[in-house]
Write an enzyme that holds these catalytic residues in place. Structure first.
Site, PDB file in Angstrom:
ATOM      1  N   LEU A  98     108.296 -17.944  27.430  1.00 57.76           N
ATOM      2  CA  LEU A  98     108.487 -19.564  26.860  1.00 57.76           C
ATOM      3  C   LEU A  98     107.748 -19.723  25.725  1.00 57.76           C
ATOM      4  O   LEU A  98     106.295 -19.642  25.125  1.00 57.76           O
ATOM      5  CB  LEU A  98     107.886 -20.273  27.543  1.00 57.76           C
ATOM      6  CG  LEU A  98     108.083 -20.044  29.429  1.00 57.76           C
ATOM      7  CD1 LEU A  98     106.925 -20.796  30.618  1.00 57.76           C
ATOM      8  CD2 LEU A  98     109.817 -20.666  29.864  1.00 57.76           C
ATOM      9  N   VAL A 149     106.046 -18.143  15.887  1.00 56.35           N
ATOM     10  CA  VAL A 149     104.758 -17.302  15.752  1.00 56.35           C
ATOM     11  C   VAL A 149     104.502 -16.051  16.358  1.00 56.35           C
ATOM     12  O   VAL A 149     104.511 -14.746  15.644  1.00 56.35           O
ATOM     13  CB  VAL A 149     103.775 -18.211  14.463  1.00 56.35           C
ATOM     14  CG1 VAL A 149     102.425 -16.982  14.205  1.00 56.35           C
ATOM     15  CG2 VAL A 149     103.983 -19.175  13.752  1.00 56.35           C
ATOM     16  N   LYS A 197      95.081 -22.413  24.750  1.00 53.93           N
ATOM     17  CA  LYS A 197      93.629 -23.035  24.576  1.00 53.93           C
ATOM     18  C   LYS A 197      93.780 -24.756  24.758  1.00 53.93           C
ATOM     19  O   LYS A 197      93.255 -25.245  25.743  1.00 53.93           O
ATOM     20  CB  LYS A 197      92.785 -22.955  23.585  1.00 53.93           C
ATOM     21  CG  LYS A 197      93.400 -24.706  22.069  1.00 53.93           C
ATOM     22  CD  LYS A 197      93.669 -23.463  20.473  1.00 53.93           C
ATOM     23  CE  LYS A 197      94.803 -23.533  20.789  1.00 53.93           C
ATOM     24  NZ  LYS A 197      94.908 -22.517  19.094  1.00 53.93           N
ATOM     25  N   GLU A 201      93.597 -14.533  27.936  1.00 52.05           N
ATOM     26  CA  GLU A 201      92.751 -14.102  26.340  1.00 52.05           C
ATOM     27  C   GLU A 201      92.788 -14.094  25.504  1.00 52.05           C
ATOM     28  O   GLU A 201      92.219 -14.263  24.415  1.00 52.05           O
ATOM     29  CB  GLU A 201      93.104 -12.635  26.231  1.00 52.05           C
ATOM     30  CG  GLU A 201      92.047 -11.461  25.390  1.00 52.05           C
ATOM     31  CD  GLU A 201      90.421 -12.221  25.785  1.00 52.05           C
ATOM     32  OE1 GLU A 201      89.456 -11.217  26.617  1.00 52.05           O
ATOM     33  OE2 GLU A 201      90.222 -12.669  24.833  1.00 52.05           O
ATOM     34  N   ILE A 236      90.103 -11.482  18.720  1.00 53.39           N
ATOM     35  CA  ILE A 236      89.222 -11.122  19.552  1.00 53.39           C
ATOM     36  C   ILE A 236      88.765 -10.846  21.042  1.00 53.39           C
ATOM     37  O   ILE A 236      89.432 -12.343  21.452  1.00 53.39           O
ATOM     38  CB  ILE A 236      87.910 -12.190  19.280  1.00 53.39           C
ATOM     39  CG1 ILE A 236      87.881 -11.903  17.420  1.00 53.39           C
ATOM     40  CG2 ILE A 236      86.648 -11.258  19.032  1.00 53.39           C
ATOM     41  CD1 ILE A 236      86.743 -13.204  16.933  1.00 53.39           C
ATOM     42  N   LYS A 271      88.861 -24.677  22.657  1.00 52.21           N
ATOM     43  CA  LYS A 271      88.334 -23.425  22.760  1.00 52.21           C
ATOM     44  C   LYS A 271      86.788 -23.347  23.766  1.00 52.21           C
ATOM     45  O   LYS A 271      86.737 -23.018  24.496  1.00 52.21           O
ATOM     46  CB  LYS A 271      88.002 -22.970  21.499  1.00 52.21           C
ATOM     47  CG  LYS A 271      89.664 -22.956  20.821  1.00 52.21           C
ATOM     48  CD  LYS A 271      89.218 -21.742  20.333  1.00 52.21           C
ATOM     49  CE  LYS A 271      91.118 -21.822  19.330  1.00 52.21           C
ATOM     50  NZ  LYS A 271      91.430 -21.042  17.572  1.00 52.21           N
TER      51      LYS A 271
END
Ligand code: NAP
Length: 438
Positions: free
Chosen positions: A17, A21, A111, A135, A142, A211
């Site tokens: 979806l 970028v 997020k 993640e 990270i 975040k």
């Protein structure tokens, strides 16, 4: 749908979806794996949904795979894993919900939807016995969600503290190193592609707020609604503040913090803060991100790396996709229901403060300010008088306080602004506390 289902081209079917970028970088990574015929986790892009099919995409996908038709991804029996890379809450929340209800696993880098509607989505995933992994939604490349969800579960997390917005860190680093003003550096960040044309989400602290909400929910097993998190952005930080902060032994960073205090509960906050020049966070520069986690068993841990960008973000997305393709155990702590945890008020936060005033350059001004602070139970640690403008009779007065309560400081600030001898209160910044020193 079981995680062993296979698309008709062989391997697990992935539906994207969004093919922007990050979506393009993820599609490329899957196409590469497909070409290399990695036998351990065969993956295949079955379909990709976008807004505009006429846009050229920098990935070698059959054009018939790309469409605006949601049904090619969600509830398509050939799609085992839906990867949501559109961003925002609407329509992402509905699309993710539909995919989970159709028995598809979902991986997202979003997020905002995980901060605002994450608990509902995780509950839907658990009800349907599928995975929802995210993640990439915090700190890009990270690995931080995985460690909090798995490796650190034995710990009581005492604090999470991070620089988790690359755009603002780029801007603040430039201001610190070059003495440049916010507006000039923002324009440069926009021309380099580090800041959006509308920079609000980054510079006003929303991105960091989403975040820290996601991280705090995981670390403290509780719901941390975005509207209980204190948020301030970096528009009010001036080049001068870096100069004065540096004389006092500090630099300025946009910090996102979640800290548990046994008596008052969990406090989450996003704001620019003075941090001592000799702590590791002070050297996290440019678009880098860093997160410091303090657990009762493990002690302090430090994660640093690229917090955005197509490949670092694709690294995190692909890690989740491959984990699912390899048959990750179902419904671990990722889907556990949040438990109530007391939420602390920002009013009770205690720290040192940095205050910069433009004041009349005449005797008694400092005494007046000290009296107002004293009335609010705040004592002064040090004072700098700077940039005296003899012609206009003004000077910068920079005051470092001893630790004080936020509510006391806010009431003192209102009174300071009313003093005849104070022309402006230019900056009020919190000093982040490290151990037993500020
Ligand atoms: P992006 O370049 O703007 O791409 C968004 C993609 O979603 C585009 O392909 C767009 O289609 C598609 N899209 C948007 N709304 C849609 C709709 N209503 N229906 C169908 N397709 C829709 O965004 P991005 O930078 O890749 O970011 C994607 C997600 O990753 C966001 O949640 C972002 O916060 C997160 N993320 C990004 C980075 C990063 O470095 N960029 C890092 C970490 C996390 P069109 O191409 O046709 O416009």
């Amino acid at each position: 749908m079981s995680s062993s289902a296979r698309s008709d081209e062989g391997g697990m079917g992935v539906g994207l979806l969004g093919l922007g970028v990050v979506g393009t970088a993820v599609a490329k990574a899957i196409v590469e794996r497909h070409r290399s015929e990695d036998p351990s986790v065969p993956l295949n892009v079955v379909a990709a949904v976008v807004r505009d099919t006429s846009r050229k995409r920098d990935v070698d996908l059959d054009p018939s795979v790309i469409s605006t038709n949601l049904d090619t991804v969600v509830a398509n029996p050939d799609v085992d894993i839906v990867v949501e890379l559109m961003g925002g809450v609407d329509p992402a929340f509905d699309y993710i919900t539909k995919a989970l209800e159709a028995g598809q696993h979902v991986v997202t880098a979003n997020k905002e939807v995980m901060a605002k509607r994450g608990s509902e989505l995780l509950a839907t995933a658990a009800e349907n016995n599928v995975h929802l992994f995210y993640e990439a939604s915090v700190a890009g490349g990270i690995p931080i969600i995985g460690p909090l969800m798995n490796d650190l579960t034995a710990n009581k997390i005492q604090s999470l503290r991070g620089i988790i917005n690359g755009t603002t860190n780029f801007i603040l680093t430039k201001m610190a190193h070059e003495g440049a003003d916010f507006d000039d550096v923002l324009s440069e960040a926009q021309s380099l592609g580090y800041a959006e044309a509308d920079p609000t989400a980054d510079v006003d602290g929303f991105d960091a707020l989403y975040k820290i909400s996601v991280l705090a929910r995981l670390a403290y097993h509780t719901e941390v609604p975005v509207d209980v998190i204190h948020r301030e952005g970096i528009r009010e930080v001036h080049a001068k503040d870096f100069r004065y902060a540096s004389e006092l032994g500090y630099t300025i960073k946009l910090l996102a913090v979640a800290q548990a205090n046994g008596e008052s509960g969990l406090l989450s906050r996003v704001h620019p803060a003075l941090i001592p020049l000799d702590v590791p966070m002070a050297s996290v520069n440019g678009v880098l991100n860093a997160v410091e986690v303090e657990g009762d068993l493990v002690g302090p841990l430090w994660f640093q790396g690229p917090g955005a960008g197509p490949n670092p973000t694709a690294s995190a997305v692909m890690g989740d996709v491959i984990r699912i393709a390899k048959g990750a155990p179902s419904n671990g702590s990722s889907s556990s229901a949040p438990k109530p945890f007391p939420i602390a008020s920002m009013d009770d936060h205690v720290c040192q403060y940095y205050i910069r005033l433009t004041a009349s350059d005449r005797p008694g001004v400092l005494a007046n300010v000290a009296r107002v602070l004293g009335d609010a139970d705040i004592s002064i640690n040090s004072v700098l008088q700077k940039d005296t403008d003899i012609e206009n009779g003004h000077a910068d007065l920079v005051i470092m306080t001893h630790p004080a309560r936020e509510s006391n400081m806010q009431s003192a600030v209102s009174s300071i602004k009313e003093l005849d001898s104070v022309l402006r209160l230019d900056s009020l910044l919190r000093v982040e506390t490290y151990g037993d020193r500020a």
